[in-house]
Write an enzyme that holds these catalytic residues in place. Sequence first.
Site, PDB file in Angstrom:
ATOM      1  N   GLU A  71       0.806  -1.226   0.000  1.00  0.00           N
ATOM      2  CA  GLU A  71       0.000   0.000   0.000  1.00  0.00           C
ATOM      3  C   GLU A  71       0.837   1.274   0.000  1.00  0.00           C
ATOM      4  O   GLU A  71       0.297   2.361   0.074  1.00  0.00           O
ATOM      5  CB  GLU A  71      -0.947   0.069   1.215  1.00  0.00           C
ATOM      6  CG  GLU A  71      -1.899  -1.072   1.373  1.00  0.00           C
ATOM      7  CD  GLU A  71      -2.800  -0.915   2.601  1.00  0.00           C
ATOM      8  OE1 GLU A  71      -2.691   0.109   3.321  1.00  0.00           O
ATOM      9  OE2 GLU A  71      -3.616  -1.810   2.848  1.00  0.00           O
ATOM     10  N   GLY A  72       2.160   1.159  -0.006  1.00  0.00           N
ATOM     11  CA  GLY A  72       2.999   2.333   0.182  1.00  0.00           C
ATOM     12  C   GLY A  72       3.218   2.675   1.642  1.00  0.00           C
ATOM     13  O   GLY A  72       3.769   3.733   1.958  1.00  0.00           O
TER      14      GLY A  72
END
Length: 335
Positions: free
Chosen positions: A303-304
């Site tokens: 997801e970063g």
Amino acid sequence: MAQFSTLSDFEAILAQAPETDAKAREGAEARNGQLTKPPGALGRLENLAIWYAGWRGTDRPALEAPQIVIFAGNHGVCAQGVSAFPSEVTVQMVANFEHGGAAINQLAKAFGAKMDVHALDLDNPTADFTQDAAMSEADCVAALQTGWDAVDPSADLLVTGEMGIGNTTAGAALGAALFGGAGADWVGRGTGVDDAGLANKARVVDEGLALHAARAPLEVLRCLGGRELAAMAGAIAAARAYRIPVILDGFICTAAASVLEKSRAGALDHCVAGHLSAEGAHGKLLDALGKEPLLSLGLRLGEGSGGAAAIGVLKAAVACHSGMATFAEAGVSDG
């Protein structure tokens, strides 16, 4: 905004990428030597600030407009049973991102980052790379272009993240194809597969490597990657064109970024590694790229999230560098 219609066009754009501003970097180094602290007392924060200054073109930069972009894609290789979760989860998590309920949403808010989400043709998964190339050239170019166009030229920092059930298998295949080794050297447990699942992932990667042997880096991305990986590569390349520094996220993001570095040495000079993830082969990728992670927190979410958490470290570096007084300004003797 660059437009490209073939992988060769994209490779040509990589070859024209700008370099760091040497004058700004030298100025930042000189300023760092005058700040009210012993030399080197802020450790890596000092080097980070100087690196950031060089890419922003000023010896006294600010970091005020970070952007996080999440790309989502589905993978045909999931038909091989490589994930503990079904592909439907990708769609469900995109909805969670859009409604602000995921970890990355909270991290974006915590560090004042603008966050964008791009779902790439989720109803049309890539091909199973054990049977065919994951993407046609047109599909791969379209994903690279989506990534490029997603970057806000006014941003002063970029973090790219991903969502895609099955993409740790694609990331492992990229790692093996780009840096050598077998599937077993690169696969990890991803969403939590058991020992049998891990062995199956290694088999799948080996079959993909055998089918798509000895290819150029962008062809490796096309044949073994996924739309969200290509989009991350496109976004990271765009950031270089805009002189926007990048914090790399975990294993999958780093695998996608590696395609750029293998296509053109130095293509990731505007990037730092946000963290070392719990996905085992991430450290191998970072070692191969010569990137030392800023954080090591055992994260494996994607997801970063790891890259976003590292925004705080870079903000600290820039704040100290640009906000501290010099010895002369503070009236402090520098010995």
